[in-house]
Design an enzyme around this catalytic site. Sequence first.
Site, PDB file in Angstrom:
ATOM      1  CD1 TRP A 158       4.662 -47.479   8.361  1.00 25.43           C
ATOM      2  CD2 TRP A 158       4.526 -48.993   7.860  1.00 25.43           C
ATOM      3  NE1 TRP A 158       4.481 -48.316   9.481  1.00 25.43           N
ATOM      4  CE2 TRP A 158       4.938 -49.585   8.594  1.00 25.43           C
ATOM      5  CE3 TRP A 158       4.006 -50.376   6.727  1.00 25.43           C
ATOM      6  CZ2 TRP A 158       5.016 -50.918   9.735  1.00 25.43           C
ATOM      7  CZ3 TRP A 158       4.410 -51.882   6.919  1.00 25.43           C
ATOM      8  CH2 TRP A 158       4.267 -52.208   8.808  1.00 25.43           C
ATOM      9  CG  ASN A 159      -1.075 -51.588   7.876  1.00 21.63           C
ATOM     10  OD1 ASN A 159      -1.038 -50.753   8.003  1.00 21.63           O
ATOM     11  ND2 ASN A 159      -0.943 -52.570   8.902  1.00 21.63           N
ATOM     12  CE  LYS A 182       1.187 -37.560   9.038  1.00 22.11           C
ATOM     13  NZ  LYS A 182       2.014 -38.919   7.729  1.00 22.11           N
ATOM     14  N   PRO A 183      -0.693 -39.414   4.296  1.00 21.97           N
ATOM     15  CG  PRO A 183       0.550 -39.602   2.437  1.00 21.97           C
ATOM     16  CD  PRO A 183      -0.636 -38.498   2.463  1.00 21.97           C
ATOM     17  CB  ALA A 184       2.640 -44.040   6.700  1.00 28.15           C
ATOM     18  N   GLY A 238      -2.663 -46.785  13.080  1.00 26.78           N
ATOM     19  CA  GLY A 238      -1.890 -46.226  13.704  1.00 26.78           C
ATOM     20  C   GLY A 238      -1.127 -46.934  15.303  1.00 26.78           C
ATOM     21  CB  SER A 239       2.305 -46.735  17.541  1.00 28.94           C
ATOM     22  OG  SER A 239       1.944 -45.224  17.873  1.00 28.94           O
ATOM     23  CD  GLU A 260      -7.231 -50.133  12.933  1.00 26.10           C
ATOM     24  OE1 GLU A 260      -6.597 -51.306  13.593  1.00 26.10           O
ATOM     25  OE2 GLU A 260      -6.683 -50.325  12.135  1.00 26.10           O
ATOM     26  CG  LEU A 261      -5.435 -46.653  18.380  1.00 27.40           C
ATOM     27  CD1 LEU A 261      -5.441 -45.982  19.866  1.00 27.40           C
ATOM     28  CD2 LEU A 261      -4.638 -46.091  17.557  1.00 27.40           C
ATOM     29  CB  CYS A 294      -3.427 -53.619  12.907  1.00 26.87           C
ATOM     30  SG  CYS A 294      -3.194 -51.778  12.656  1.00 26.87           S
ATOM     31  CD  GLU A 392       0.237 -54.535  16.465  1.00 28.29           C
ATOM     32  OE1 GLU A 392       0.102 -53.285  17.154  1.00 28.29           O
ATOM     33  OE2 GLU A 392      -0.599 -54.745  15.778  1.00 28.29           O
TER      34      GLU A 392
HETATM   35  C1  SIN Z   1      -4.753 -53.242   9.889  1.00 23.54           C
HETATM   36  O1  SIN Z   1      -5.538 -52.781  10.330  1.00 23.54           O
HETATM   37  O2  SIN Z   1      -3.386 -53.503  10.119  1.00 23.54           O
HETATM   38  C2  SIN Z   1      -6.105 -53.508   8.441  1.00 23.54           C
HETATM   39  C3  SIN Z   1      -6.677 -54.510   8.758  1.00 23.54           C
HETATM   40  C4  SIN Z   1      -7.114 -55.336   7.552  1.00 23.54           C
HETATM   41  O3  SIN Z   1      -7.719 -54.403   6.985  1.00 23.54           O
HETATM   42  O4  SIN Z   1      -7.237 -56.082   7.511  1.00 23.54           O
END
Ligand code: SIN
Length: 490
Positions: A158-159, A182-184, A238-239, A260-261, A294, A392
Amino acid sequence: MELKLKREALLRRQNLIGGEWTDAVNHACFPVVNPATGAVIAHVANSGPADARAATDAAAKAASDWRARLPRERAEILRRWHASILDNAEDLAALMSAEQGKPLPEARNEVAYGASYVAWFAEEGTRLYGDLIPQQQRGKQMRAVKEPIGIVAAITPWNFPMAMITRKIAPALAVGCTVVAKPAEDTPLTALALVGLAHDAGVPAGVLNLLSASREQGIEVVGDWLADERVRKVTFTGSTAVGKHLARESAQTLKKLSLELGGNAPFIVFDDADVEAAVAGLLAAKFRNGGQTCVCPNRIYVQSGVFDAFARTLAAHVGELHVAPATDPGAQIGPMINAKAVDKIERHVRDALVKGATVLVGGRRLAEKGPNYYAPTVIANATSDMLVTSEETFGPVAPLYRFTSEDEVIRLANDTPYGLAAYVYTRDHRRAERVCGALEVGVIGLNEGSVASEAAPFGGVKASGYGREGSRYGLDDYLSIKYICQGGLD
Ligand code: SIN
Protein backbone atom coordinates in the site's frame (compact mmCIF):
# COMPACT_ATOMS: atom_id res chain seq x y z
CA MET A 1 -12.70 14.85 1.43
CA GLU A 2 -14.82 14.52 -1.65
CA LEU A 3 -12.98 12.72 -4.44
CA LYS A 4 -13.43 14.64 -7.67
CA LEU A 5 -12.01 13.07 -10.83
CA LYS A 6 -11.93 14.52 -14.33
CA ARG A 7 -12.69 11.02 -15.65
CA GLU A 8 -15.19 9.49 -13.24
CA ALA A 9 -14.73 6.12 -14.98
CA LEU A 10 -11.28 5.81 -13.39
CA LEU A 11 -12.92 5.03 -10.06
CA ARG A 12 -13.29 1.30 -10.66
CA ARG A 13 -14.96 -1.04 -8.21
CA GLN A 14 -14.76 -4.34 -10.07
CA ASN A 15 -12.01 -6.78 -10.97
CA LEU A 16 -10.42 -6.87 -14.41
CA ILE A 17 -10.39 -10.52 -15.49
CA GLY A 18 -10.05 -11.69 -19.09
CA GLY A 19 -10.60 -8.13 -20.31
CA GLU A 20 -13.98 -7.82 -18.54
CA TRP A 21 -14.88 -5.78 -15.46
CA THR A 22 -16.50 -8.27 -13.11
CA ASP A 23 -17.83 -8.49 -9.56
CA ALA A 24 -16.43 -11.09 -7.21
CA VAL A 25 -18.10 -14.44 -7.91
CA ASN A 26 -19.99 -14.24 -4.61
CA HIS A 27 -20.74 -10.49 -5.15
CA ALA A 28 -18.97 -9.60 -1.89
CA CYS A 29 -17.43 -6.12 -1.42
CA PHE A 30 -15.25 -4.36 1.12
CA PRO A 31 -14.76 -0.66 1.86
CA VAL A 32 -11.73 1.42 0.89
CA VAL A 33 -11.16 4.07 3.54
CA ASN A 34 -9.51 7.49 3.40
CA PRO A 35 -6.87 7.35 6.17
CA ALA A 36 -7.07 11.12 6.71
CA THR A 37 -10.71 11.04 7.75
CA GLY A 38 -11.85 7.45 8.13
CA ALA A 39 -14.53 8.08 5.45
CA VAL A 40 -15.35 5.32 2.96
CA ILE A 41 -14.28 6.25 -0.60
CA ALA A 42 -15.76 3.23 -2.40
CA HIS A 43 -16.68 -0.41 -2.02
CA VAL A 44 -14.67 -2.80 -4.22
CA ALA A 45 -14.86 -6.49 -5.04
CA ASN A 46 -13.89 -8.80 -2.21
CA SER A 47 -12.48 -11.62 -4.30
CA GLY A 48 -11.86 -15.21 -3.31
CA PRO A 49 -10.31 -18.39 -4.70
CA ALA A 50 -12.88 -18.72 -7.50
CA ASP A 51 -11.94 -15.26 -8.77
CA ALA A 52 -8.24 -16.09 -8.43
CA ARG A 53 -8.80 -19.24 -10.50
CA ALA A 54 -10.74 -17.28 -13.16
CA ALA A 55 -7.85 -14.79 -13.39
CA THR A 56 -5.33 -17.62 -13.84
CA ASP A 57 -7.56 -19.26 -16.48
CA ALA A 58 -7.66 -15.95 -18.37
CA ALA A 59 -3.88 -15.49 -18.07
CA ALA A 60 -3.30 -19.05 -19.31
CA LYS A 61 -5.62 -18.55 -22.29
CA ALA A 62 -3.89 -15.33 -23.32
CA ALA A 63 -0.34 -16.60 -22.80
CA SER A 64 0.62 -18.11 -26.14
CA ASP A 65 -0.56 -15.19 -28.26
CA TRP A 66 1.15 -12.61 -26.02
CA ARG A 67 4.36 -14.58 -25.90
CA ALA A 68 4.38 -14.88 -29.69
CA ARG A 69 4.11 -11.15 -30.29
CA LEU A 70 7.20 -9.31 -31.45
CA PRO A 71 8.91 -7.47 -28.60
CA ARG A 72 8.34 -4.27 -30.57
CA GLU A 73 4.58 -4.89 -30.65
CA ARG A 74 4.50 -5.37 -26.88
CA ALA A 75 6.66 -2.26 -26.45
CA GLU A 76 4.27 -0.21 -28.55
CA ILE A 77 1.36 -1.17 -26.28
CA LEU A 78 3.42 -0.35 -23.17
CA ARG A 79 4.29 3.03 -24.66
CA ARG A 80 0.61 3.77 -25.21
CA TRP A 81 -0.08 2.75 -21.60
CA HIS A 82 2.69 5.09 -20.44
CA ALA A 83 1.23 8.01 -22.41
CA SER A 84 -2.21 7.33 -21.03
CA ILE A 85 -0.91 7.26 -17.43
CA LEU A 86 0.63 10.69 -17.97
CA ASP A 87 -2.57 11.99 -19.60
CA ASN A 88 -4.50 10.90 -16.51
CA ALA A 89 -1.84 11.86 -13.97
CA GLU A 90 -3.99 14.26 -11.96
CA ASP A 91 -6.78 11.72 -11.48
CA LEU A 92 -4.35 8.95 -10.56
CA ALA A 93 -2.67 11.25 -8.03
CA ALA A 94 -6.04 12.22 -6.55
CA LEU A 95 -7.08 8.57 -6.21
CA MET A 96 -3.74 7.68 -4.63
CA SER A 97 -3.83 10.54 -2.12
CA ALA A 98 -7.40 9.70 -1.17
CA GLU A 99 -6.76 6.04 -0.42
CA GLN A 100 -3.15 6.22 0.80
CA GLY A 101 -2.95 9.67 2.40
CA LYS A 102 0.24 10.95 0.80
CA PRO A 103 0.29 14.68 -0.02
CA LEU A 104 -0.72 15.50 -3.59
CA PRO A 105 2.76 16.63 -4.74
CA GLU A 106 4.15 13.29 -3.56
CA ALA A 107 1.34 11.43 -5.31
CA ARG A 108 2.10 13.35 -8.53
CA ASN A 109 5.75 12.39 -8.17
CA GLU A 110 4.78 8.79 -7.72
CA VAL A 111 2.63 8.83 -10.85
CA ALA A 112 5.65 10.07 -12.83
CA TYR A 113 7.94 7.60 -11.06
CA GLY A 114 5.54 4.69 -11.60
CA ALA A 115 5.06 5.62 -15.26
CA SER A 116 8.83 5.73 -15.74
CA TYR A 117 8.99 1.94 -15.17
CA VAL A 118 6.53 1.39 -18.01
CA ALA A 119 8.58 3.54 -20.41
CA TRP A 120 11.83 1.94 -19.23
CA PHE A 121 10.70 -1.66 -19.68
CA ALA A 122 9.03 -0.90 -23.02
CA GLU A 123 12.56 -0.11 -24.17
CA GLU A 124 14.42 -2.83 -22.25
CA GLY A 125 12.09 -5.52 -23.57
CA THR A 126 13.26 -4.85 -27.09
CA ARG A 127 16.91 -5.34 -26.08
CA LEU A 128 16.65 -8.76 -24.61
CA TYR A 129 19.65 -10.58 -26.04
CA GLY A 130 20.58 -14.20 -25.56
CA ASP A 131 24.03 -15.68 -26.21
CA LEU A 132 25.70 -17.56 -28.99
CA ILE A 133 28.20 -19.54 -26.94
CA PRO A 134 31.75 -19.69 -28.34
CA GLN A 135 32.10 -22.99 -30.13
CA GLN A 136 33.31 -25.89 -27.96
CA GLN A 137 33.21 -28.73 -30.51
CA ARG A 138 33.25 -28.88 -34.31
CA GLY A 139 29.84 -29.41 -35.85
CA LYS A 140 27.97 -28.13 -32.80
CA GLN A 141 26.45 -24.77 -32.02
CA MET A 142 25.26 -23.79 -28.53
CA ARG A 143 22.80 -21.03 -27.83
CA ALA A 144 21.22 -19.56 -24.69
CA VAL A 145 17.77 -18.17 -25.42
CA LYS A 146 15.76 -16.07 -22.96
CA GLU A 147 12.08 -16.91 -22.69
CA PRO A 148 9.16 -15.52 -20.66
CA ILE A 149 8.81 -17.58 -17.50
CA GLY A 150 5.02 -17.92 -17.78
CA ILE A 151 2.17 -16.64 -15.64
CA VAL A 152 3.33 -14.14 -12.99
CA ALA A 153 1.45 -13.44 -9.75
CA ALA A 154 2.20 -9.90 -8.54
CA ILE A 155 1.33 -8.98 -4.95
CA THR A 156 1.88 -5.34 -4.11
CA PRO A 157 1.93 -3.12 -0.99
CA TRP A 158 0.00 0.00 0.00
CA ASN A 159 2.89 2.43 0.51
CA PHE A 160 3.48 3.06 -3.22
CA PRO A 161 0.12 2.08 -4.75
CA MET A 162 1.31 2.71 -8.28
CA ALA A 163 5.09 2.40 -8.56
CA MET A 164 5.24 -1.02 -6.94
CA ILE A 165 2.75 -2.32 -9.50
CA THR A 166 4.33 -0.86 -12.60
CA ARG A 167 7.80 -2.05 -11.69
CA LYS A 168 6.51 -5.60 -11.47
CA ILE A 169 3.93 -5.65 -14.24
CA ALA A 170 5.82 -3.67 -16.91
CA PRO A 171 8.86 -6.01 -17.10
CA ALA A 172 6.59 -9.07 -17.00
CA LEU A 173 4.50 -7.80 -19.91
CA ALA A 174 7.54 -6.54 -21.82
CA VAL A 175 9.15 -9.98 -22.00
CA GLY A 176 5.90 -11.78 -22.86
CA CYS A 177 4.53 -13.05 -19.52
CA THR A 178 0.87 -12.78 -18.59
CA VAL A 179 -0.06 -11.51 -15.14
CA VAL A 180 -2.47 -12.04 -12.28
CA ALA A 181 -2.20 -9.33 -9.64
CA LYS A 182 -3.56 -8.35 -6.25
CA PRO A 183 -2.95 -4.88 -4.79
CA ALA A 184 -2.93 -4.25 -1.03
CA GLU A 185 -6.39 -4.13 0.53
CA ASP A 186 -5.82 -0.52 1.69
CA THR A 187 -5.07 0.83 -1.80
CA PRO A 188 -6.82 -1.03 -4.63
CA LEU A 189 -8.26 2.04 -6.38
CA THR A 190 -5.04 3.32 -7.96
CA ALA A 191 -4.24 -0.19 -9.16
CA LEU A 192 -7.69 -0.72 -10.67
CA ALA A 193 -7.51 2.62 -12.49
CA LEU A 194 -4.05 1.74 -13.73
CA VAL A 195 -4.97 -1.64 -15.22
CA GLY A 196 -8.04 -0.02 -16.77
CA LEU A 197 -5.72 2.36 -18.60
CA ALA A 198 -3.54 -0.58 -19.66
CA HIS A 199 -6.57 -2.36 -21.05
CA ASP A 200 -7.69 0.76 -22.94
CA ALA A 201 -4.14 1.18 -24.28
CA GLY A 202 -4.37 -2.22 -25.97
CA VAL A 203 -3.10 -4.80 -23.49
CA PRO A 204 -5.11 -7.78 -24.79
CA ALA A 205 -7.83 -9.48 -22.77
CA GLY A 206 -6.40 -11.90 -20.20
CA VAL A 207 -2.81 -10.64 -20.43
CA LEU A 208 -3.21 -8.47 -17.33
CA ASN A 209 -5.74 -9.47 -14.68
CA LEU A 210 -6.15 -7.68 -11.37
CA LEU A 211 -8.46 -8.39 -8.48
CA SER A 212 -9.03 -6.74 -5.13
CA ALA A 213 -9.53 -8.54 -1.84
CA SER A 214 -9.71 -7.75 1.86
CA ARG A 215 -6.84 -8.84 4.11
CA GLU A 216 -8.55 -12.14 5.01
CA GLN A 217 -9.75 -12.93 1.49
CA GLY A 218 -6.39 -11.88 0.04
CA ILE A 219 -4.78 -14.83 1.85
CA GLU A 220 -7.22 -17.16 0.03
CA VAL A 221 -6.58 -15.52 -3.34
CA VAL A 222 -2.82 -15.76 -3.00
CA GLY A 223 -3.15 -19.29 -1.63
CA ASP A 224 -4.89 -20.33 -4.82
CA TRP A 225 -2.14 -18.85 -6.97
CA LEU A 226 0.55 -20.48 -4.84
CA ALA A 227 -1.03 -23.90 -5.28
CA ASP A 228 -1.61 -23.51 -9.02
CA GLU A 229 1.07 -25.20 -11.15
CA ARG A 230 0.34 -22.80 -14.00
CA VAL A 231 1.59 -19.78 -12.03
CA ARG A 232 5.36 -19.94 -12.52
CA LYS A 233 6.49 -16.84 -10.71
CA VAL A 234 5.52 -14.80 -7.66
CA THR A 235 6.75 -11.26 -7.18
CA PHE A 236 6.00 -9.66 -3.82
CA THR A 237 6.79 -6.46 -1.95
CA GLY A 238 5.88 -6.42 1.73
CA SER A 239 6.87 -7.79 5.10
CA THR A 240 9.55 -10.40 5.72
CA ALA A 241 7.04 -12.58 7.59
CA VAL A 242 4.74 -12.75 4.55
CA GLY A 243 7.73 -13.20 2.21
CA LYS A 244 8.83 -16.27 4.19
CA HIS A 245 5.30 -17.64 4.08
CA LEU A 246 5.21 -17.23 0.28
CA ALA A 247 8.59 -18.94 -0.05
CA ARG A 248 7.41 -21.89 2.05
CA GLU A 249 4.06 -22.28 0.31
CA SER A 250 5.33 -21.85 -3.23
CA ALA A 251 7.90 -24.60 -2.65
CA GLN A 252 5.14 -27.14 -3.42
CA THR A 253 5.01 -25.95 -7.02
CA LEU A 254 8.62 -24.69 -7.18
CA LYS A 255 7.86 -21.19 -8.38
CA LYS A 256 10.50 -18.59 -9.04
CA LEU A 257 10.27 -15.80 -6.45
CA SER A 258 11.24 -12.15 -6.18
CA LEU A 259 10.86 -10.82 -2.66
CA GLU A 260 11.33 -7.18 -1.74
CA LEU A 261 10.89 -7.35 2.02
CA GLY A 262 11.42 -5.35 5.18
CA GLY A 263 14.32 -2.98 5.74
CA ASN A 264 16.09 -1.43 8.71
CA ALA A 265 18.31 1.08 6.94
CA PRO A 266 21.24 2.67 8.74
CA PHE A 267 22.03 6.32 7.90
CA ILE A 268 25.65 7.05 8.82
CA VAL A 269 27.08 10.55 9.21
CA PHE A 270 30.84 10.79 9.75
CA ASP A 271 32.66 13.73 11.32
CA ASP A 272 34.05 14.63 7.90
CA ALA A 273 30.58 14.88 6.28
CA ASP A 274 28.89 17.99 4.96
CA VAL A 275 26.38 18.26 7.82
CA GLU A 276 23.89 20.45 5.93
CA ALA A 277 23.88 17.99 3.03
CA ALA A 278 23.45 15.08 5.43
CA VAL A 279 20.45 16.75 7.09
CA ALA A 280 18.91 17.46 3.67
CA GLY A 281 19.53 13.85 2.63
CA LEU A 282 17.96 12.51 5.81
CA LEU A 283 14.88 14.73 5.42
CA ALA A 284 14.41 13.44 1.86
CA ALA A 285 15.00 9.79 2.71
CA LYS A 286 13.34 9.55 6.12
CA PHE A 287 10.23 11.69 5.73
CA ARG A 288 9.25 10.76 2.15
CA ASN A 289 5.83 9.12 2.30
CA GLY A 290 5.68 9.94 6.03
CA GLY A 291 8.49 7.45 6.69
CA GLN A 292 6.41 4.57 5.29
CA THR A 293 9.08 3.39 2.88
CA CYS A 294 11.13 0.18 2.98
CA VAL A 295 14.33 2.04 2.12
CA CYS A 296 13.84 4.90 4.56
CA PRO A 297 16.49 5.31 7.28
CA ASN A 298 15.43 3.58 10.48
CA ARG A 299 18.64 4.09 12.52
CA ILE A 300 20.64 7.32 12.26
CA TYR A 301 24.25 6.92 13.40
CA VAL A 302 26.08 10.24 13.86
CA GLN A 303 29.75 10.51 14.82
CA SER A 304 30.48 12.36 18.10
CA GLY A 305 32.22 15.38 16.53
CA VAL A 306 29.14 16.46 14.52
CA PHE A 307 26.41 14.88 16.61
CA ASP A 308 25.19 18.06 18.35
CA ALA A 309 25.23 20.21 15.21
CA PHE A 310 23.46 17.51 13.19
CA ALA A 311 20.81 16.89 15.87
CA ARG A 312 20.11 20.61 16.34
CA THR A 313 19.77 21.34 12.61
CA LEU A 314 17.68 18.23 11.96
CA ALA A 315 15.27 18.93 14.85
CA ALA A 316 14.78 22.52 13.63
CA HIS A 317 13.86 21.33 10.11
CA VAL A 318 11.65 18.47 11.31
CA GLY A 319 9.77 20.85 13.61
CA GLU A 320 8.79 22.87 10.55
CA LEU A 321 7.33 19.98 8.53
CA HIS A 322 3.69 20.65 7.77
CA VAL A 323 1.44 17.77 8.79
CA ALA A 324 -1.92 17.88 7.02
CA PRO A 325 -4.31 15.93 4.81
CA ALA A 326 -3.30 15.33 1.20
CA THR A 327 -5.65 18.03 -0.03
CA ASP A 328 -3.86 20.81 1.89
CA PRO A 329 -1.54 22.38 -0.74
CA GLY A 330 1.22 22.84 1.85
CA ALA A 331 1.07 19.29 3.27
CA GLN A 332 4.45 17.58 3.65
CA ILE A 333 3.43 14.69 5.90
CA GLY A 334 0.00 13.08 5.61
CA PRO A 335 -1.74 10.55 7.85
CA MET A 336 -0.30 7.10 8.41
CA ILE A 337 -2.09 4.33 6.52
CA ASN A 338 -4.23 3.13 9.44
CA ALA A 339 -4.64 3.03 13.22
CA LYS A 340 -2.46 -0.05 13.57
CA ALA A 341 0.44 1.82 11.98
CA VAL A 342 0.09 4.71 14.45
CA ASP A 343 -0.15 2.26 17.37
CA LYS A 344 3.17 0.72 16.32
CA ILE A 345 4.88 4.12 16.11
CA GLU A 346 3.56 5.06 19.56
CA ARG A 347 4.77 1.76 20.98
CA HIS A 348 8.25 2.29 19.53
CA VAL A 349 8.59 5.84 20.86
CA ARG A 350 7.25 4.90 24.30
CA ASP A 351 9.70 2.00 24.50
CA ALA A 352 12.60 4.30 23.52
CA LEU A 353 11.67 6.87 26.17
CA VAL A 354 11.39 4.24 28.90
CA LYS A 355 14.88 3.01 27.95
CA GLY A 356 16.49 6.47 28.17
CA ALA A 357 15.92 8.26 24.85
CA THR A 358 14.92 11.92 24.78
CA VAL A 359 12.54 13.64 22.38
CA LEU A 360 14.08 16.56 20.49
CA VAL A 361 10.91 17.31 18.52
CA GLY A 362 7.50 15.63 18.04
CA GLY A 363 6.96 12.42 19.95
CA ARG A 364 3.17 12.33 20.01
CA ARG A 365 0.03 11.32 18.14
CA LEU A 366 -1.77 14.30 16.56
CA ALA A 367 -5.31 13.22 17.37
CA GLU A 368 -6.60 16.76 16.81
CA LYS A 369 -5.82 16.44 13.06
CA GLY A 370 -7.64 13.17 12.43
CA PRO A 371 -7.54 9.47 13.20
CA ASN A 372 -4.08 8.50 11.92
CA TYR A 373 -1.62 11.35 12.34
CA TYR A 374 1.71 11.20 14.15
CA ALA A 375 4.07 14.17 14.61
CA PRO A 376 7.41 14.07 12.74
CA THR A 377 9.80 13.10 15.52
CA VAL A 378 13.50 13.15 16.32
CA ILE A 379 14.77 11.28 19.36
CA ALA A 380 18.31 11.34 20.76
CA ASN A 381 20.25 8.87 22.91
CA ALA A 382 18.84 5.87 21.07
CA THR A 383 20.48 2.55 21.99
CA SER A 384 20.65 -0.98 20.62
CA ASP A 385 18.14 -2.46 23.06
CA MET A 386 15.24 -0.32 21.80
CA LEU A 387 12.45 -1.43 19.44
CA VAL A 388 13.35 1.43 17.08
CA THR A 389 16.69 -0.33 16.56
CA SER A 390 15.51 -3.85 15.91
CA GLU A 391 12.15 -3.28 14.15
CA GLU A 392 11.14 -1.20 11.15
CA THR A 393 9.09 1.69 12.62
CA PHE A 394 7.53 2.63 9.24
CA GLY A 395 6.66 6.15 10.36
CA PRO A 396 8.11 9.66 10.71
CA VAL A 397 10.45 8.87 13.62
CA ALA A 398 14.22 9.48 13.39
CA PRO A 399 16.22 7.92 16.26
CA LEU A 400 19.78 9.28 16.62
CA TYR A 401 22.68 7.15 17.89
CA ARG A 402 26.14 8.54 18.73
CA PHE A 403 29.19 6.57 17.56
CA THR A 404 32.94 7.10 17.70
CA SER A 405 34.77 4.87 15.19
CA GLU A 406 34.31 3.53 11.66
CA ASP A 407 34.65 -0.10 12.77
CA GLU A 408 32.06 0.41 15.47
CA VAL A 409 29.47 1.92 13.12
CA ILE A 410 29.95 -0.78 10.47
CA ARG A 411 29.37 -3.42 13.12
CA LEU A 412 26.24 -1.61 14.38
CA ALA A 413 24.89 -0.99 10.86
CA ASN A 414 25.20 -4.67 9.92
CA ASP A 415 23.84 -5.90 13.25
CA THR A 416 20.35 -6.64 11.86
CA PRO A 417 18.79 -9.51 9.95
CA TYR A 418 17.77 -6.99 7.24
CA GLY A 419 19.84 -5.69 4.34
CA LEU A 420 17.86 -3.47 2.00
CA ALA A 421 19.36 0.03 2.00
CA ALA A 422 22.00 2.15 3.75
CA TYR A 423 23.12 5.78 3.54
CA VAL A 424 26.63 7.08 4.12
CA TYR A 425 27.76 10.70 4.42
CA THR A 426 31.50 11.36 4.29
CA ARG A 427 33.89 13.54 2.26
CA ASP A 428 36.72 11.01 2.52
CA HIS A 429 36.63 8.89 -0.66
CA ARG A 430 38.79 6.13 0.84
CA ARG A 431 36.43 5.81 3.76
CA ALA A 432 33.48 5.86 1.35
CA GLU A 433 34.94 2.89 -0.54
CA ARG A 434 35.66 0.93 2.65
CA VAL A 435 32.24 1.52 4.18
CA CYS A 436 30.26 0.85 0.97
CA GLY A 437 32.19 -2.40 0.60
CA ALA A 438 31.50 -3.48 4.17
CA LEU A 439 27.76 -2.73 4.38
CA GLU A 440 25.54 -5.80 3.93
CA VAL A 441 22.77 -4.21 1.84
CA GLY A 442 21.46 -4.11 -1.73
CA VAL A 443 21.20 -0.31 -2.14
CA ILE A 444 23.49 2.49 -0.91
CA GLY A 445 22.97 6.24 -0.96
CA LEU A 446 26.48 7.71 -0.77
CA ASN A 447 26.17 11.41 0.09
CA GLU A 448 22.67 11.07 -1.36
CA GLY A 449 19.24 10.58 0.21
CA SER A 450 17.11 9.98 -2.90
CA VAL A 451 18.04 6.65 -4.43
CA ALA A 452 14.90 5.57 -6.30
CA SER A 453 15.13 5.34 -10.09
CA GLU A 454 13.71 3.11 -12.80
CA ALA A 455 17.24 2.84 -14.22
CA ALA A 456 18.74 1.40 -11.01
CA PRO A 457 18.60 -2.17 -9.61
CA PHE A 458 16.48 -2.18 -6.45
CA GLY A 459 16.42 -5.04 -3.95
CA GLY A 460 17.97 -6.42 -0.82
CA VAL A 461 20.04 -9.16 0.79
CA LYS A 462 19.55 -11.24 3.96
CA ALA A 463 16.01 -10.96 5.39
CA SER A 464 15.23 -8.12 2.97
CA GLY A 465 14.75 -10.69 0.22
CA TYR A 466 16.10 -11.37 -3.25
CA GLY A 467 15.56 -10.39 -6.85
CA ARG A 468 16.06 -6.96 -8.42
CA GLU A 469 13.49 -4.53 -9.77
CA GLY A 470 14.12 -1.71 -12.24
CA SER A 471 17.18 -1.35 -14.48
CA ARG A 472 18.25 -3.90 -17.07
CA TYR A 473 18.45 -6.50 -14.30
CA GLY A 474 14.72 -6.06 -13.63
CA LEU A 475 13.86 -8.29 -16.61
CA ASP A 476 15.85 -11.29 -15.35
CA ASP A 477 13.29 -12.34 -12.75
CA TYR A 478 10.64 -12.83 -15.44
CA LEU A 479 12.76 -15.01 -17.70
CA SER A 480 14.03 -18.51 -17.95
CA ILE A 481 17.04 -19.45 -20.02
CA LYS A 482 16.78 -22.21 -22.57
CA TYR A 483 19.97 -23.84 -23.82
CA ILE A 484 19.81 -25.17 -27.40
CA CYS A 485 22.61 -27.42 -28.56
CA GLN A 486 22.48 -27.85 -32.33
CA GLY A 487 24.49 -30.69 -33.85
CA GLY A 488 25.16 -31.96 -37.36
CA LEU A 489 26.74 -28.74 -38.53
CA ASP A 490 29.98 -30.30 -39.79
C1 SIN B 1 9.77 0.81 -0.99
O1 SIN B 1 10.31 -0.26 -1.19
O2 SIN B 1 9.19 1.06 0.05
C2 SIN B 1 9.80 1.85 -2.09
C3 SIN B 1 11.09 2.11 -2.55
C4 SIN B 1 11.18 3.08 -3.68
O3 SIN B 1 10.84 2.77 -4.81
O4 SIN B 1 11.66 4.15 -3.40
